[in-house]
Design a protein around this motif. Structure first.
Motif, mmCIF file in Angstrom:
data_model
loop_
_atom_site.group_PDB
_atom_site.id
_atom_site.type_symbol
_atom_site.label_atom_id
_atom_site.label_comp_id
_atom_site.label_asym_id
_atom_site.label_seq_id
_atom_site.Cartn_x
_atom_site.Cartn_y
_atom_site.Cartn_z
ATOM 1 N N LEU A 162 15.634 -2.633 2.318
ATOM 2 C CA LEU A 162 14.378 -2.768 2.320
ATOM 3 C C LEU A 162 13.613 -2.419 1.206
ATOM 4 C CD1 LEU A 162 13.531 -0.838 5.934
ATOM 5 C CD2 LEU A 162 12.945 -3.530 5.228
ATOM 6 N N ILE B 295 11.139 -4.803 -1.146
ATOM 7 C CA ILE B 295 9.690 -4.604 -0.756
ATOM 8 C C ILE B 295 9.235 -3.924 -1.819
ATOM 9 C CG2 ILE B 295 7.832 -3.886 0.643
ATOM 10 C CD1 ILE B 295 9.712 -4.096 3.022
ATOM 11 N N PRO C 253 5.869 -2.516 -3.273
ATOM 12 C CA PRO C 253 4.341 -2.436 -3.101
ATOM 13 C C PRO C 253 3.764 -2.087 -4.392
ATOM 14 C CG PRO C 253 5.243 -0.556 -2.004
ATOM 15 C CD PRO C 253 6.658 -1.546 -2.369
ATOM 16 N N TYR D 48 1.669 -5.140 -8.487
ATOM 17 C CA TYR D 48 0.418 -5.837 -7.948
ATOM 18 C C TYR D 48 -0.483 -5.852 -9.131
ATOM 19 C CZ TYR D 48 -1.431 -1.279 -7.558
ATOM 20 O OH TYR D 48 -2.046 0.007 -7.768
ATOM 21 N N PRO E 297 -3.931 -5.092 -10.760
ATOM 22 C CA PRO E 297 -5.209 -4.260 -10.143
ATOM 23 C C PRO E 297 -6.108 -5.280 -10.494
ATOM 24 C CG PRO E 297 -3.710 -3.071 -11.791
ATOM 25 C CD PRO E 297 -3.348 -4.423 -12.019
ATOM 26 N N MET E 298 -7.302 -5.294 -9.327
ATOM 27 C CA MET E 298 -8.477 -6.009 -9.641
ATOM 28 C C MET E 298 -9.546 -5.247 -10.177
ATOM 29 S SD MET E 298 -6.852 -8.899 -9.052
ATOM 30 C CE MET E 298 -8.388 -10.097 -8.962
ATOM 31 N N LEU E 299 -9.733 -4.051 -9.866
ATOM 32 C CA LEU E 299 -10.818 -3.095 -10.165
ATOM 33 C C LEU E 299 -10.681 -2.112 -11.326
ATOM 34 C CD1 LEU E 299 -11.938 -1.970 -6.600
ATOM 35 C CD2 LEU E 299 -13.174 -3.641 -8.200
ATOM 36 N N TYR F 169 -9.882 -2.291 -14.529
ATOM 37 C CA TYR F 169 -9.041 -2.389 -15.723
ATOM 38 C C TYR F 169 -9.483 -3.241 -16.938
ATOM 39 C CZ TYR F 169 -5.191 -0.073 -13.407
ATOM 40 O OH TYR F 169 -4.298 0.872 -12.914
ATOM 41 N N ARG G 41 -6.184 11.387 -14.415
ATOM 42 C CA ARG G 41 -5.709 10.041 -13.488
ATOM 43 C C ARG G 41 -4.442 9.541 -14.138
ATOM 44 N NH1 ARG G 41 -6.962 4.694 -13.264
ATOM 45 N NH2 ARG G 41 -6.916 4.110 -10.944
ATOM 46 N N ASN H 154 7.023 4.103 -2.690
ATOM 47 C CA ASN H 154 6.817 3.216 -2.082
ATOM 48 C C ASN H 154 5.958 3.229 -0.719
ATOM 49 O OD1 ASN H 154 8.158 1.302 -3.515
ATOM 50 N ND2 ASN H 154 10.186 1.525 -2.032
ATOM 51 N N LEU I 38 0.497 4.706 -1.206
ATOM 52 C CA LEU I 38 -0.089 3.499 -1.957
ATOM 53 C C LEU I 38 -1.526 3.605 -1.851
ATOM 54 C CD1 LEU I 38 1.976 0.685 -0.043
ATOM 55 C CD2 LEU I 38 2.381 1.759 -2.115
ATOM 56 N N GLN J 176 -3.510 4.406 -4.290
ATOM 57 C CA GLN J 176 -3.916 3.785 -5.550
ATOM 58 C C GLN J 176 -3.847 2.248 -5.612
ATOM 59 O OE1 GLN J 176 -3.127 5.505 -9.124
ATOM 60 N NE2 GLN J 176 -3.651 3.730 -10.450
ATOM 61 N N ARG J 177 -3.015 1.675 -4.696
ATOM 62 C CA ARG J 177 -3.113 0.382 -4.303
ATOM 63 C C ARG J 177 -4.498 -0.222 -3.931
ATOM 64 N NH1 ARG J 177 1.069 -4.171 -3.309
ATOM 65 N NH2 ARG J 177 -0.421 -5.424 -2.157
ATOM 66 N N ASP K 207 -7.225 0.403 -6.411
ATOM 67 C CA ASP K 207 -7.218 -0.633 -7.582
ATOM 68 C C ASP K 207 -7.711 -1.947 -6.927
ATOM 69 O OD1 ASP K 207 -6.287 1.125 -9.408
ATOM 70 O OD2 ASP K 207 -4.075 0.792 -9.267
ATOM 71 N N GLY K 208 -8.052 -2.108 -5.727
ATOM 72 C CA GLY K 208 -8.486 -3.163 -5.376
ATOM 73 C C GLY K 208 -7.279 -4.271 -5.001
ATOM 74 N N LEU L 19 -1.151 -5.199 2.559
ATOM 75 C CA LEU L 19 0.263 -5.875 2.682
ATOM 76 C C LEU L 19 0.256 -6.697 3.719
ATOM 77 C CD1 LEU L 19 1.767 -2.261 2.516
ATOM 78 C CD2 LEU L 19 2.009 -4.042 0.777
ATOM 79 N N GLY M 290 4.816 -7.964 7.774
ATOM 80 C CA GLY M 290 6.212 -7.792 7.549
ATOM 81 C C GLY M 290 6.422 -6.754 6.375
ATOM 82 N N GLU M 291 5.839 -6.953 5.346
ATOM 83 C CA GLU M 291 6.029 -5.622 4.489
ATOM 84 C C GLU M 291 5.615 -4.553 4.801
ATOM 85 O OE1 GLU M 291 5.025 -7.385 -0.095
ATOM 86 O OE2 GLU M 291 3.306 -7.442 1.291
ATOM 87 N N GLY N 270 8.232 -3.248 7.118
ATOM 88 C CA GLY N 270 9.404 -2.757 6.430
ATOM 89 C C GLY N 270 9.296 -1.493 5.851
ATOM 90 N N LEU N 271 8.119 -1.286 5.230
ATOM 91 C CA LEU N 271 7.762 0.101 4.594
ATOM 92 C C LEU N 271 7.764 1.123 5.563
ATOM 93 C CD1 LEU N 271 5.157 -0.778 1.851
ATOM 94 C CD2 LEU N 271 7.560 -0.197 1.573
#
Lengths: 326, 274
Positions: free
Chosen positions: A34, A38, A40, A43, A45-47, A49, A70, B228, B231, B233-234, B237-238, B242, B245-246, B249-250
């Motif tokens: 796994l 996977i 995560p 990605y 960042p959209m905000l 940056y 931060r 993993n 998340l 911050q994910r 950050d915008g 997920l 499936g992801e 899985g996590l």
């Protein structure tokens, strides 16, 4: 609770026999499977940056205060590269690839970039400010800031990308420094570094673009250094550059907003890389003598990703050329 | 005579509360008595004071709010992790040192129920702190939550995965506390939680070109990476939510090792000579 208790009890009972331990190991093997499939943390960042977002944030005293906390290890290393480059004097962040290439005398000079420690005329702290300027590395931003070539920073970029393999900017600037280091096998080393970046970030169009640049650099170097270097010798390198440019376009097109990445800083870098690959694809096809294909690609780019003066002039030139040929 | 035979057999004492819940209740009482945990609340309180101050002076730009929200959520999850780590690492060694474990084991409870009770208490304490701190953070920025570009579904996913991360943290700390000294457990698990990913990345990169590189990589991938599962911050950050499936899985990525470590901890505790 009873069900959870029974589940734990079941796992506990497995440890009593060799067969049970084998079963636990088999179940546990799912973890690396796994983990490998996977990611995560991969990605864009959209905000916040872009440079504009950073500027806006930096006018907030509270956000500025908290912003220090931060930073991740990788961020700290990126900041360290600048501090190192300026002999310890803290300037407001401004690192770019262009800044790092250096002048002929091996130094880079910049004027007007503000220092983090204020100048006497701008400092309300009086004696405290004077003391800080005396005991910490500081020089007036009115004078040239002198520092050595960015190649000395390579270990920082190496460490930065080891700590965070998704730090695309670290790979980009690090590869650029390697490429412009003047070493004999500079492009090979740069390519190896980018290949590692691509392995860790297979969806990044920027790294594909950097690969194109290494081939371009190699061609330029060979033209200057290798005696008897001909256009024919360039063909394998051009073909490799084309593969990476097309891969970059394919990857970039999947995630690019309809109007392109907008804003200074990171969005600008992403858009520039994408646009450059569109251009490179056309140039390389022309150099390979595939003018019809180059024209089709240029028209396709204009339709799907918008146009710019370079694409416009290429279309005009190619129409004439293809028309004449037919 | 095996250790198993020495275990007191559970008897029906007429109380329907499961034994792990009773053990957990005792641990909770102990957590409430510890003054050092107040320090975590004071730290969070400091953040909230500054955040509320920023709101009162009208600093509501998206960029500032996104950063402050990120800080608040980072503090929430980190402080909850610190609470979970400190509690889980110290519970059993402290009870052995203070000899308070003997009266507990003299009661009609299985040793695995003691482990389970302590795990549940640790987990609920961590999750409660996380929920409370997160609630306070989001309430501070409620008018801007979520900011345009942030995905609320991603926030929910991140919160669920954070709870699993706390469970995994508790199970690893409980397991190691049975075989290592307290301080070593706290340092080891703390490092794994807060800096595990960079350390593993460096080890992987350094050994990549060695002959044993692939083997080292396989061994390292057996160590669960907390990054993993953390998340938040994910979300700030915008990044998009997920896929199902992801996410699933996590969840398994955290739950499987958690159950295995708990099972192993129970097994070791059953056999441990106290």
């Amino acid at each position: 609770m009873n069900r959870f208790s029974a589940l734990v009890s079941f796992f506990e009972s497995l440890f009593r026999t060799p067969l049970g331990i084998a079963v636990v190991l088999l179940i546990y093997m799912l973890v690396p499977v796994l983990g490998r499939h996977i990611d995560p943390g991969d990605y864009t960042p959209m905000l916040g940056y872009s440079s504009e977002a950073q500027s806006s944030r930096n006018t907030s005293a509270v956000a500025r205060l908290f912003g220090e906390f931060r930073t991740s290890m990788s961020d700290i290393m990126f900041l360290k590269t600048e501090r190192y480059l300026h002999s310890g004097v803290g300037y407001q962040p401004h690192i770019t690839e262009k800044d790092l290439t250096g002048d002929d005398d091996g130094t880079v000079s910049g004027r007007g970039t503000k220092t983090l420690i204020r100048t006497p005329s701008d400092d309300w702290r009086g004696f405290i400010g004077h003391l800080e300027r005396e005991i910490k590395p500081w020089s007036s931003p009115e004078f040239h800031m002198q520092h050595q070539k960015g190649v000395e920073l390579l270990p920082w970029f190496r460490l930065m990308t080891l700590v965070n393999p998704h730090r695309i900017r670290g790979y980009r600037i690090g590869a650029f420094l390697l490429m412009s280091s003047g070493e004999k096998d500079a492009t090979v080393k740069a390519r190896e570094f980018i290949e590692e970046g691509i392995k860790n970030n297979p969806k990044s169009h920027e790294l594909q673009f950097m690969m194109v640049r290494t081939y371009q650099q190699e061609i330029s170097q060979n033209r200057a250094d290798v005696e008897g270097w001909t256009d024919e010798d360039e063909v394998p390198l051009l073909k490799m550059a084309l593969v990476h440019a097309q891969k970059a376009i394919e990857l970039g097109a999947k995630v690019r907003p309809e109007a392109g990445w907008k804003g200074k800083g990171r969005p600008n870098e992403m858009e520039d890389s994408f646009a450059a690959c569109l251009h490179y694809e056309i140039f390389v096809l022309r150099r390979l003598g595939r003018d019809q294909e180059a024209l089709e690609k240029a028209i396709y780019s204009k339709r799907n990703f918008g146009t710019d003066p370079i694409i416009e002039s290429e279309i005009q030139e190619l129409r004439v050329k293809v028309g004449e040929a037919s | 005579m095996g250790t198993q035979a020495l275990q007191p057999r559970p008897v029906d004492i007429g109380d329907e509360t499961p034994a792990p819940a009773l053990v957990a209740r005792v641990v909770w009482l102990e957590i409430r008595r510890k003054e050092e945990y107040l320090a975590l609340f004071i730290l969070m309180g400091l953040y909230l004071m500054i955040a509320i101050g920023a709101r009162l002076v009208g600093d509501g730009r998206d960029e500032s709010v996104a950063l402050m929200l990120n800080m608040g959520l980072f503090l929430s999850s980190s402080l909850a992790a610190v609470l979970t780590l400190l509690t889980a690492s110290r519970l059993i060694p402290s009870e052995v040192e203070n000899r308070t474990l003997y009266p507990l084991l003299a009661k009609p409870v299985h040793r695995r129920e003691v482990i389970l009770g302590k795990f549940l208490a640790t987990l609920t304490a961590g999750v409660s702190a996380f929920a409370l701190f997160t609630l306070m953070t989001t309430l501070t920025w409620v008018q801007k939550f979520p900011i345009a570009g942030q995905d609320l579904f991603m926030f929910i996913q991140a919160a669920i995965l954070q709870v699993i991360a706390l469970g995994l943290l508790a199970s690893v700390a409980l397991l190691l506390s049975l075989v290592l000294p307290k301080a070593v457990t706290i340092l080891t698990v703390g490092m794994l939680y807060f800096a595990g990913e960079p350390i593993l990345n460096v080890l992987r990169s350094v050994t990549r070109d060695w002959t044993v590189g692939p083997a080292v990589d396989n061994v390292l991938s057996l160590i669960p990476s907390f990054s993993n599962l953390t998340l938040l911050q994910r979300f700030t950050d915008g990044a998009p939510a997920l896929g199902f499936g992801e996410f699933l899985g996590l969840c398994l990525y955290g739950l499987i090792p958690m159950l295995v470590f708990l099972g192993l901890a129970s097994h070791l505790f059953e056999r441990k000579e106290i």
